[in-house]
Write a protein that holds these residues in place. Structure first.
Motif, PDB file in Angstrom:
ATOM      1  N   GLN A  64       0.709  -1.102  -0.029  1.00  0.00           N
ATOM      2  CA  GLN A  64      -0.089  -0.054   0.007  1.00  0.00           C
ATOM      3  C   GLN A  64       0.872   1.091   0.015  1.00  0.00           C
ATOM      4  N   HIS A  65       1.949   1.303   0.572  1.00  0.00           N
ATOM      5  CA  HIS A  65       2.866   2.508   0.763  1.00  0.00           C
ATOM      6  C   HIS A  65       3.501   2.724  -0.390  1.00  0.00           C
ATOM      7  N   ASP A  66       3.254   2.073  -1.626  1.00  0.00           N
ATOM      8  CA  ASP A  66       3.876   2.400  -2.642  1.00  0.00           C
ATOM      9  C   ASP A  66       3.090   3.241  -3.514  1.00  0.00           C
ATOM     10  N   HIS A  67       1.784   3.308  -3.164  1.00  0.00           N
ATOM     11  CA  HIS A  67       0.810   4.093  -3.982  1.00  0.00           C
ATOM     12  C   HIS A  67       1.070   5.482  -4.058  1.00  0.00           C
ATOM     13  N   PRO A  68       1.028   6.233  -5.379  1.00  0.00           N
ATOM     14  CA  PRO A  68       1.572   7.547  -5.070  1.00  0.00           C
ATOM     15  C   PRO A  68       0.701   8.348  -4.384  1.00  0.00           C
ATOM     16  N   HIS A  69       1.182   9.633  -3.777  1.00  0.00           N
ATOM     17  CA  HIS A  69       0.667  10.543  -3.005  1.00  0.00           C
ATOM     18  C   HIS A  69      -0.823  10.910  -3.639  1.00  0.00           C
ATOM     19  N   GLY A  70      -1.854  10.765  -2.983  1.00  0.00           N
ATOM     20  CA  GLY A  70      -3.413  11.217  -3.400  1.00  0.00           C
ATOM     21  C   GLY A  70      -4.105   9.796  -3.546  1.00  0.00           C
ATOM     22  N   ARG A  71      -3.508   8.691  -3.385  1.00  0.00           N
ATOM     23  CA  ARG A  71      -4.267   7.440  -3.769  1.00  0.00           C
ATOM     24  C   ARG A  71      -4.354   6.788  -2.553  1.00  0.00           C
ATOM     25  N   GLU A  72      -4.116   7.380  -1.386  1.00  0.00           N
ATOM     26  CA  GLU A  72      -4.015   6.452  -0.095  1.00  0.00           C
ATOM     27  C   GLU A  72      -5.432   5.932   0.256  1.00  0.00           C
ATOM     28  N   HIS A  73      -6.599   6.860  -0.067  1.00  0.00           N
ATOM     29  CA  HIS A  73      -7.889   6.364   0.280  1.00  0.00           C
ATOM     30  C   HIS A  73      -8.297   5.172  -0.440  1.00  0.00           C
ATOM     31  N   ASP A  74      -7.712   5.225  -1.837  1.00  0.00           N
ATOM     32  CA  ASP A  74      -8.014   3.990  -2.631  1.00  0.00           C
ATOM     33  C   ASP A  74      -7.286   2.886  -2.315  1.00  0.00           C
ATOM     34  N   ALA A  75      -6.162   2.747  -1.753  1.00  0.00           N
ATOM     35  CA  ALA A  75      -5.270   2.027  -1.425  1.00  0.00           C
ATOM     36  C   ALA A  75      -5.934   1.536  -0.156  1.00  0.00           C
ATOM     37  N   GLU A  76      -6.246   2.078   0.790  1.00  0.00           N
ATOM     38  CA  GLU A  76      -6.900   1.638   1.962  1.00  0.00           C
ATOM     39  C   GLU A  76      -8.237   0.802   1.503  1.00  0.00           C
ATOM     40  N   GLY A  77      -9.038   1.254   0.732  1.00  0.00           N
ATOM     41  CA  GLY A  77      -9.985   0.703   0.334  1.00  0.00           C
ATOM     42  C   GLY A  77      -9.962  -0.470  -0.138  1.00  0.00           C
ATOM     43  N   GLU A  78      -8.867  -0.745  -1.085  1.00  0.00           N
ATOM     44  CA  GLU A  78      -8.425  -2.052  -1.638  1.00  0.00           C
ATOM     45  C   GLU A  78      -7.814  -3.080  -0.754  1.00  0.00           C
ATOM     46  N   MET A  79      -7.292  -2.494   0.385  1.00  0.00           N
ATOM     47  CA  MET A  79      -6.846  -3.403   1.629  1.00  0.00           C
ATOM     48  C   MET A  79      -7.940  -3.930   2.242  1.00  0.00           C
ATOM     49  N   ALA A  80      -8.986  -2.917   2.462  1.00  0.00           N
ATOM     50  CA  ALA A  80     -10.222  -3.455   3.299  1.00  0.00           C
ATOM     51  C   ALA A  80     -10.809  -4.460   2.175  1.00  0.00           C
ATOM     52  N   GLU A  81     -11.134  -4.374   1.176  1.00  0.00           N
ATOM     53  CA  GLU A  81     -11.419  -5.645   0.096  1.00  0.00           C
ATOM     54  C   GLU A  81     -10.719  -6.754   0.528  1.00  0.00           C
ATOM     55  N   LEU A  82      -9.654  -6.632   0.276  1.00  0.00           N
ATOM     56  CA  LEU A  82      -8.606  -7.823   0.387  1.00  0.00           C
ATOM     57  C   LEU A  82      -8.785  -8.664   1.730  1.00  0.00           C
ATOM     58  N   LEU A  83      -8.795  -7.980   3.024  1.00  0.00           N
ATOM     59  CA  LEU A  83      -9.350  -8.314   4.192  1.00  0.00           C
ATOM     60  C   LEU A  83     -10.614  -8.866   4.212  1.00  0.00           C
ATOM     61  N   ASP A  84     -11.587  -8.487   3.627  1.00  0.00           N
ATOM     62  CA  ASP A  84     -12.778  -9.069   3.659  1.00  0.00           C
ATOM     63  C   ASP A  84     -12.888 -10.212   2.773  1.00  0.00           C
ATOM     64  N   LEU A  85     -12.263 -10.369   1.726  1.00  0.00           N
ATOM     65  CA  LEU A  85     -12.221 -11.657   0.591  1.00  0.00           C
ATOM     66  C   LEU A  85     -11.427 -12.825   1.359  1.00  0.00           C
ATOM     67  N   ASP A  86     -10.109 -12.310   2.136  1.00  0.00           N
ATOM     68  CA  ASP A  86      -9.447 -13.209   2.988  1.00  0.00           C
ATOM     69  C   ASP A  86     -10.303 -13.839   3.944  1.00  0.00           C
ATOM     70  N   ALA A  87     -11.142 -13.185   4.728  1.00  0.00           N
ATOM     71  CA  ALA A  87     -11.986 -13.714   5.751  1.00  0.00           C
ATOM     72  C   ALA A  87     -12.951 -14.698   5.020  1.00  0.00           C
ATOM     73  N   GLU A  88     -13.554 -14.309   3.992  1.00  0.00           N
ATOM     74  CA  GLU A  88     -14.738 -15.449   3.218  1.00  0.00           C
ATOM     75  C   GLU A  88     -14.138 -16.547   2.649  1.00  0.00           C
ATOM     76  N   VAL A  89     -12.803 -16.166   2.032  1.00  0.00           N
ATOM     77  CA  VAL A  89     -12.158 -17.536   1.611  1.00  0.00           C
ATOM     78  C   VAL A  89     -11.605 -18.497   2.598  1.00  0.00           C
ATOM     79  N   LEU A  90     -10.859 -17.837   3.643  1.00  0.00           N
ATOM     80  CA  LEU A  90     -10.299 -18.707   4.677  1.00  0.00           C
ATOM     81  C   LEU A  90     -11.129 -19.013   5.873  1.00  0.00           C
ATOM     82  N   ALA A  91     -12.322 -18.837   5.665  1.00  0.00           N
ATOM     83  CA  ALA A  91     -13.156 -18.630   7.181  1.00  0.00           C
ATOM     84  C   ALA A  91     -12.931 -20.202   7.753  1.00  0.00           C
ATOM     85  N   GLU A  92     -12.903 -21.165   7.108  1.00  0.00           N
ATOM     86  CA  GLU A  92     -12.662 -22.462   7.824  1.00  0.00           C
ATOM     87  C   GLU A  92     -11.468 -22.588   8.565  1.00  0.00           C
ATOM     88  N   GLN A  93     -10.637 -22.216   7.622  1.00  0.00           N
ATOM     89  CA  GLN A  93      -9.105 -22.198   8.477  1.00  0.00           C
ATOM     90  C   GLN A  93      -8.878 -21.280   9.927  1.00  0.00           C
TER      91      GLN A  93
END
Length: 301
Positions: free
Chosen positions: A23-52
């Protein structure tokens, strides 16, 4: 789990838990987008690996069902909600540095009817700690390796725990892998080269990733009662979420390695990430989720 946003804002599990430092490699001004992508990834991780995640929690050597739990670096709540399901009488204090992640967590808690059992706390755990009470269980998934001084953090966890309380420390080696070794056809082995480049990036920026936490837990005053590694290998057929999980993960990886990849590899990666490309990652039927989670169960002595 997992599998990581600002350095205290994960689950890893994912979190983050995973390779989240890209995330820290995103150009200045894209922090919000990067954080939104991170949140989406965390949600997907939780969904796919819920059993684990559920199996890790079920394995924990809890003396009695805890009623007060803290989730350190909770992200969007993968660990928080898994813990609430396992321990239906418990309340969870969910701590993260990201307001956006905590907003998602609050919304999920409301939609699942457990808002009264979740207490979000915004805090940077490298700074002054909030009052966490005296929890019987502290859960930290894919967050410890992000701390500036993880040994200090371990001591603070020990001091916060109730006498005899348990600390569950979950870590992961990085982003999961998804593609066959001979993919894509025009640049076989692309994913492994991306991971190698990301490893070099993380060695400099996240030096505690991959640490052996057992001795460090002992030095902080814990007794390690168990260590377990779960190996994940989820092959096809799989739910649609796996394609989105792969897409979001590889987008995160791209942010961290674009400057170091060979031009032809970068072009091939961009084709995989193109949601309109007929050979893109969302249209592949040969994806396999391959990753690991290691958990240390440590008792305050």
């Amino acid at each position: 789990m997992t599998p990581t946003a600002p350095h205290t804002a994960h689950h890893h599990e994912a979190h983050h838990h995973h390779g989240d430092d890209a995330q820290h490699d995103h150009p200045h001004g894209r922090e919000h987008d990067a954080e939104g992508e991170m949140a989406e990834l965390l949600d997907l991780d939780a969904e796919v690996l819920a059993e684990q995640v559920a199996s890790i929690i079920a394995w924990l050597p809890v003396a009695a069902a805890p009623r007060r739990i803290v989730d350190l670096g909770c992200g969007t709540g993968a660990g928080t909600f898994a813990l609430l399901r396992r321990f239906p009488e418990a309340e969870v204090t969910a701590v993260d540095a990201s307001p956006q992640h905590l907003r998602r967590l609050r919304d999920k808690a409301a939609s699942e009817g457990v808002a009264g059992r979740v207490h979000p706390v915004e805090a940077d755990l490298d700074g002054a700690w909030p009052d966490l009470g005296a929890p019987e269980l502290v859960w930290a998934s894919a967050s410890l390796h992000h701390m500036a001084d993880p040994d200090r953090t371990l001591r603070q966890v020990r001091d916060a725990l109730a006498p005899g309380g348990l600390f569950a420390l979950v870590e992961l080696p990085g982003f999961p892998r998804f593609l066959p070794e001979d993919a894509p056809r025009d640049r076989p082995g692309l994913e492994e080269r991306c991971h190698a480049a990301l490893g070099d990036h993380h060695a400099e920026r996240v030096p505690h990733r991959g640490a052996d936490w057992g001795p460090r837990l002992a030095a902080a005053g814990f007794t390690v009662e168990g260590e377990r590694t779960i190996t994940v290998n989820l092959g096809p057929p799989h739910p649609e979420a796996v394609g989105r999980y792969a897409l979001t993960s590889l987008r995160r990886i791209r942010a961290g390695v674009a400057h170091s990849l060979h031009a032809e590899d970068l072009a091939a990666l961009d084709r995989l990430l193109d949601t309109d490309d007929p050979h893109g990652i969302l249209r592949r039927d040969d994806l396999t989720v391959r990753t690991e989670r290691t958990v240390w169960a440590a008792r305050r002595t």
